[in-house]
Design an enzyme around this catalytic site. Structure first.
Site, short mmCIF file in Angstrom:
data_model
loop_
_atom_site.label_atom_id
_atom_site.label_comp_id
_atom_site.label_asym_id
_atom_site.label_seq_id
_atom_site.Cartn_x
_atom_site.Cartn_y
_atom_site.Cartn_z
N HIS A 1 60.42 125.20 -20.67
CA HIS A 1 59.46 126.27 -20.42
C HIS A 1 60.18 127.48 -19.82
CE1 HIS A 1 55.62 123.57 -20.15
NE2 HIS A 1 56.38 123.27 -21.20
N GLU B 1 59.57 129.25 -17.24
CA GLU B 1 59.77 129.18 -15.79
C GLU B 1 60.95 128.31 -15.43
OE1 GLU B 1 56.99 128.59 -17.59
OE2 GLU B 1 55.25 128.55 -16.29
N CYS C 1 52.26 125.47 -15.58
CA CYS C 1 51.72 124.12 -15.77
C CYS C 1 52.11 123.26 -14.56
CB CYS C 1 52.27 123.53 -17.06
SG CYS C 1 54.03 123.08 -16.96
N CYS D 1 56.01 123.03 -14.05
CA CYS D 1 56.62 124.26 -13.55
C CYS D 1 56.16 124.56 -12.12
CB CYS D 1 56.30 125.42 -14.49
SG CYS D 1 57.05 125.21 -16.12
#
Length: 153
Positions: A54, A56, A84, A87
């Site tokens: 992801h 992040e 999410c 993260c």
């Protein structure tokens, strides 16, 4: 405090990179206390065949490498979509100082929408959180991306 929309604009630059690679267009940037970018990332889940790639996670890892520290106390993470649970956990573990995000995520958002990992007083750290910054722009990019996928079906 710097203009939060400036932070988000830098994250959007990363989101466009993901969009161009046909990844879900989420981008992130980490800024030090002076407002300098110390880490960047965009979704690379498909490219790397890695569900953890992801924006992040990539930006936080990059920032820790740049700063030579596992903690990002004085840093700000700007990301175009609400993080999410994975993260959000990384945000807590890095002791990030501030989180700025654009669109809320009604399916996976862990910073206030579905759950609130980053503000849990049961955990050892809670960053400042600013959600909905340039929200319409972030939503529009995501909607355009998913509309394009549906049109290809």
């Amino acid at each position: 405090m710097m203009d939060l929309s400036y932070f988000m604009e830098q994250a959007f630059r990363e989101a466009i990179k993901a969009y161009e690679k046909k990844e879900v267009p989420v981008g992130a940037a980490v800024f030090d206390a002076s407002g300098h970018i110390v880490g960047r990332g965009h979704n690379q889940v498909e490219e790397l065949t890695d569900a953890t790639a992801h924006a992040e996670m990539i930006a936080l890892t990059s920032a820790m490498a740049t700063l030579g520290s596992k903690y990002l106390n004085d840093c700000t993470l700007a990301v175009t979509l609400e993080p999410c649970p994975m993260c959000a956990g990384a945000i807590v573990n890095t002791k990030l100082g501030r989180l700025v995000f654009g669109a809320y995520d009604p399916k996976m958002g862990a910073c206030g929408t579905v759950m609130n990992v980053v503000s849990s007083h049961g955990l050892n750290h809670q960053p400042e959180v600013y959600g909905g910054i340039l929200e319409h722009k972030a939503q529009s990019l995501l909607q355009e991306f998913f509309r394009g996928l549906r049109d290809q079906e």
